[in-house]
Design an enzyme around this catalytic site. Structure first.
Site, short mmCIF file in Angstrom:
data_model
loop_
_atom_site.label_atom_id
_atom_site.label_comp_id
_atom_site.label_asym_id
_atom_site.label_seq_id
_atom_site.Cartn_x
_atom_site.Cartn_y
_atom_site.Cartn_z
N HIS A 224 0.84 -1.00 -0.03
CA HIS A 224 0.05 -0.10 0.13
C HIS A 224 0.88 1.20 0.06
O HIS A 224 0.63 2.06 -0.98
CB HIS A 224 -1.14 -0.04 0.95
CG HIS A 224 -1.97 1.13 0.72
ND1 HIS A 224 -2.91 0.99 -0.23
CD2 HIS A 224 -2.29 2.29 1.36
CE1 HIS A 224 -3.80 2.03 -0.40
NE2 HIS A 224 -3.36 2.96 0.43
N TYR A 228 1.46 5.26 -2.43
CA TYR A 228 1.82 6.61 -2.16
C TYR A 228 3.23 6.91 -2.62
O TYR A 228 3.62 8.10 -2.99
CB TYR A 228 1.72 6.82 -0.76
CG TYR A 228 -0.02 6.66 -0.19
CD1 TYR A 228 -0.66 7.73 -0.56
CD2 TYR A 228 -0.41 5.42 0.27
CE1 TYR A 228 -1.96 7.66 -0.52
CE2 TYR A 228 -1.60 5.64 0.61
CZ TYR A 228 -2.56 6.57 0.11
OH TYR A 228 -3.81 6.51 0.27
N HIS A 375 -9.76 0.76 -11.13
CA HIS A 375 -9.29 1.54 -10.01
C HIS A 375 -7.95 1.97 -10.28
O HIS A 375 -7.58 3.28 -10.44
CB HIS A 375 -9.57 0.99 -8.72
CG HIS A 375 -8.89 2.06 -7.59
ND1 HIS A 375 -9.29 3.04 -7.18
CD2 HIS A 375 -7.74 1.63 -6.72
CE1 HIS A 375 -8.58 3.68 -6.19
NE2 HIS A 375 -7.87 2.76 -5.93
N PHE A 376 -7.14 1.06 -10.48
CA PHE A 376 -5.62 1.45 -10.27
C PHE A 376 -5.02 1.92 -11.62
O PHE A 376 -3.93 2.76 -11.76
CB PHE A 376 -4.54 0.68 -9.45
CG PHE A 376 -4.43 -0.66 -10.05
CD1 PHE A 376 -3.68 -0.64 -11.26
CD2 PHE A 376 -4.92 -2.01 -9.49
CE1 PHE A 376 -3.76 -2.03 -11.66
CE2 PHE A 376 -4.61 -3.05 -10.02
CZ PHE A 376 -4.18 -3.21 -11.11
N HIS A 377 -5.89 1.77 -12.67
CA HIS A 377 -5.63 2.31 -14.05
C HIS A 377 -5.91 4.00 -14.29
O HIS A 377 -5.79 4.79 -14.67
CB HIS A 377 -6.18 1.78 -15.07
CG HIS A 377 -5.63 0.57 -15.40
ND1 HIS A 377 -5.33 -0.82 -14.71
CD2 HIS A 377 -4.40 0.40 -16.12
CE1 HIS A 377 -4.35 -1.42 -15.06
NE2 HIS A 377 -3.65 -0.92 -16.32
N ARG A 440 -10.42 -10.21 -11.92
CA ARG A 440 -9.11 -9.51 -12.52
C ARG A 440 -8.27 -10.70 -12.66
O ARG A 440 -8.42 -11.74 -11.98
CB ARG A 440 -8.64 -8.43 -11.36
CG ARG A 440 -7.96 -9.19 -10.34
CD ARG A 440 -7.49 -8.31 -9.35
NE ARG A 440 -6.35 -7.57 -9.45
CZ ARG A 440 -5.57 -7.11 -8.69
NH1 ARG A 440 -5.87 -6.91 -7.39
NH2 ARG A 440 -4.58 -6.49 -8.78
N ARG A 441 -7.28 -10.32 -13.45
CA ARG A 441 -5.98 -11.17 -13.66
C ARG A 441 -6.47 -12.54 -14.25
O ARG A 441 -6.09 -13.59 -13.78
CB ARG A 441 -5.45 -11.29 -12.39
CG ARG A 441 -4.94 -10.15 -11.63
CD ARG A 441 -4.30 -10.50 -10.59
NE ARG A 441 -2.89 -9.67 -10.21
CZ ARG A 441 -2.10 -9.69 -9.07
NH1 ARG A 441 -2.44 -10.59 -8.28
NH2 ARG A 441 -1.14 -8.76 -9.21
#
Lengths: 550, 159
Positions: A224, A228, A375-377, A440-441
């Site tokens: 995580h 950041y 989301h993380f794209h 996913r994946r």
């Protein structure tokens, strides 16, 4: 301190930073191609040639973009930022950073070779008991250790500046680079521990079994704060560079520092929110870490306020009227502003989605569905990466003694439009399919002709359309990078460093008190992890043997 | 350190909504019992087939418990046992699952059943199947070359 606005980054430091950027943009090209292939495979209308496996290219995509592109770009940017604002690196500092660069590069090549030989199709999260070739783990370790050398150069440069300027707050960009470096060092201890103490001896056959839950917990202790570590360099550009680009001021130097310190404190003791649906962890401890996770809302709100306050103050100083009149006077035809601005906008839905993911109960609806990928794209692959592109447009010509031409500036804006369009299709379809349960994946599958799985396929086609548009964006970006590095006309491009609007007010020195901030960081980590970690070890089941199932 | 009046208002507003949000999550978790699957029981992953209840995967009616049925699944690369199962509509079911080899996912698409299966641990989730129809089970954690072929099915039928 603020006399030499047009001071150039020293040539030798420029070369160091550029070395990092070459690797980063090679990674972008390779990882982007892998991403395109994945979306095509998942559409169900394309099969990979020559026996290449879907999970092999998925591993390439994750490692090369999530770990290599990001770490190289960030370290290159931070070294340049420190050299610009705290002064040229000493020979010793530069040598340490070069050692870091070569360790990272050698590690990358080792890991990449093992992936290409299909000895390491374990994805970039390498969850045990899937067991990759030992050289894959050693390669990734070298990437991390190399990044510590880069980080050490930044820490030493900071200490030297403080010694030379007693009683003074460090330059804002140097301060921010330092915070992100400290965050990275504290976080990577977790992944280094699982790789060196668990996975490496196990993959070499020195031990037979591995404790899966401990390994995952150490990974997510790192996983995580990793996000950041990606985000804070983008915030450096948003807080410090963008105000200068538009001709405005940094809203508040002190508040910018405070938000970075809060990110340092609250980004690490939160890994359990990636493990919410796992057995073996008491839900009360999960909930505690959920609360800590949400505390990053505070610096996030501060950042949003600061940025838009800067934009509005600048607009009003140009005579803009009305509630939103200031929007019109912003320099929309300047890629150095517009490209990161699109990134900032994408962070609004991205942040909202992140709140769903971290929620104790809502997470269960979307955990490991392709919603998470969507989301993380938006976060990493739009907000962060468009900001990195925006940095590239002035930093690369600054370092190579060239200029960003009008034509390239225009192409850069077109690039961002392609990116935003492609990502809207791809990430939007991923979010929607994820809510319907699409995992996913996973390679293309009709899941035995199930009706539910059939509903996912149109979204997968939309992802392939988005992925194809994004790949055009990647070609444009690589083209612009090569132009700025080798072919753009010679000249002087500015390294924009903003000044604070509240210059008169002295920045409190408490922000430079690292015993205090690192102390609180460690206390929070111990508080969040000690008891559940002891529980895990005391109640551990028999460990797992290694599996190679690809 | 000076904080602008508008920023104070903005932060107080933000923090208040955050507090309300976290309270909702907390009440849901600790008062209503909506906790994520967090079973603490362990098992020897190499002896799953001979360990109760995993020696007999499938649906079993139980008496004297808070739930009516236990639905036992065993996951291994790349399948679930049972490969298909019927559950009566409205039944209160405890899903109990584990893995014999690597980490697998256990997601029943279109429901809130979504948990990780990790070697050495048992995963559990209590739920009521109140909608009739076919529900697809997919593995949502990468487990190897056949990961996307790993599937099972729950048929919720009128009781």
């Amino acid at each position: 301190m603020k006399s030499n606005v047009m001071k150039m980054v020293d040539r030798r430091d420029g070369k160091l930073a550029m070395a990092h950027f070459y690797v980063a943009f090679i990674a972008l090209a390779i990882g982007g191609l892998a991403g395109l292939l994945q979306t095509l495979v998942r559409s169900g209308k394309f099969v990979l040639p020559a026996g290449i496996g879907y999970y092999q290219i998925l591993t390439v995509h994750g490692v090369v973009l999530g770990l290599v592109l990001t770490t190289f770009f960030i370290m290159g940017f931070q070294l340049a930022a420190v050299s610009k604002t705290a002064g040229t690196l000493t020979k010793r500092q530069r040598t340490i950073a070069w050692i870091g660069f070569w360790l990272m590069t050698i590690g990358t090549l080792m890991a990449a070779t093992m992936i290409l030989l299909n000895k390491a199709s374990v994805l970039y999260t390498f969850y045990a008991p899937l067991q990759a070739h030992a050289l894959y783990y050693i390669g990734l370790t070298l990437v991390i250790v190399g990044s510590w050398f880069d980080g050490a150069a930044i820490v030493i440069a900071y200490i030297a500046w403080r010694k030379a300027n007693p009683g003074q707050p460090s330059p804002l960009l140097t301060f921010m680079s330092l915070v992100n470096t400290l965050l990275w060092i504290v976080a990577t201890i977790g992944v280094a521990a699982t790789v060196l103490l668990q996975l490496l001896p196990w993959s070499l056959g020195l031990v037979d079994r591995v404790d899966v839950l401990v390994s995952r917990t150490l990974f997510w202790y790192f996983g995580h704060p990793l996000v950041y570590f990606w985000l804070l360099p983008a915030y450096m550009a948003w807080y410090v560079v963008i105000p200068k680009v538009i001709g405005g001021k940094i809203f508040s130097d002190s508040l910018a520092r405070m938000s970075f310190i809060l990110f340092l404190l609250f980004s690490i003791p939160v890994g359990f929110h990636h493990q919410l649906t796992e057995p073996g962890i008491d839900p009360a401890w999960k909930f505690l870490q959920v609360i800590l996770t949400f505390l990053v809302v505070i610096p996030s709100l501060m950042t949003a306020f600061s940025l838009f306050a800067t934009f509005e103050s600048y607009g009003r100083s140009k005579g803009a009227k009305g509630l939103f009149g200031w929007l019109k006077v912003l320099p929309w035809n300047d890629a150095r502003f517009t490209v990161p601005f699109i990134g900032m906008l994408s962070f609004i839905p991205a942040g909202a989605g992140g709140m769903v993911n971290a929620s104790h109960q809502l997470n269960q609806v979307i955990h490991n569905t392709i919603w998470v990928t969507g989301h993380f794209h938006l976060t990493l692959a739009t907000a962060v990466i468009l900001t990195f592109f925006g940095i590239t447009y002035w930093l690369v010509p600054h370092l190579t003694g060239r200029t960003l031409t009008k034509a390239m500036n225009k192409l850069a804006i077109i690039q961002a439009v392609f990116w935003a369009t492609g990502m809207t299709f791809m990430s939007g379809a991923m979010h929607a399919a994820g809510l319907l349960g699409a995992p996913r994946r996973s390679s293309f599958s009709e899941y035995g002709g199930a009706a539910q799985a059939a509903e996912w396929i149109p979204y997968q086609v939309a992802q392939a359309i988005g992925g194809s548009i994004l790949f055009i964006g990647i070609i444009l970006m690589v083209y612009i990078f090569i132009n700025l590095a080798f072919f753009a006309p010679k000249g002087e491009e500015e390294f924009p460093v903003g000044e604070a609007a509240d210059e008169a007010e002295k920045t409190p020195m408490v922000f430079e008190n690292w015993k205090l901030w690192l102390g609180i960081t460690v206390i929070l980590i111990l508080f969040a992890y000690t008891i559940p970690f002891i529980d895990m070890i005391e109640n551990a089941p028999i460990g797992s043997k290694g599996y190679k199932l690809w | 350190m000076h904080i602008h009046k508008y920023e104070k208002i903005w932060l107080i507003f933000g923090l208040t909504t955050l507090l309300v949000f976290l309270s909702v999550l907390g009440v849901s978790a600790f008062y209503l019992g909506n906790q994520p699957p967090s079973c603490l029981a362990t098992i020897n992953p190499e002896k799953v087939d001979t360990t109760k209840p995993f020696n007999k995967p499938g649906l079993k009616k139980v008496e004297g418990k808070d739930w009516d049925y236990e639905l036992v699944f065993v996951a291994s690369a790349f399948n679930y046992n049972p490969g298909e199962i019927e559950v009566p509509k409205g039944a209160k079911v405890k899903v109990i699952a584990t893995t014999k080899d690597v980490i697998h996912g256990f997601e029943v698409a279109g429901t809130n059943i979504n948990m990780m299966l990790e070697p050495g641990f048992i995963s559990e989730f209590e739920t009521t199947f109140d909608k009739a129809g076919e529900f697809l089970i997919v593995c949502n954690e990468y487990c190897g070359a056949g990961h996307h072929m790993m599937t099972s099915k729950i048929k919720v039928v009128e009781a």
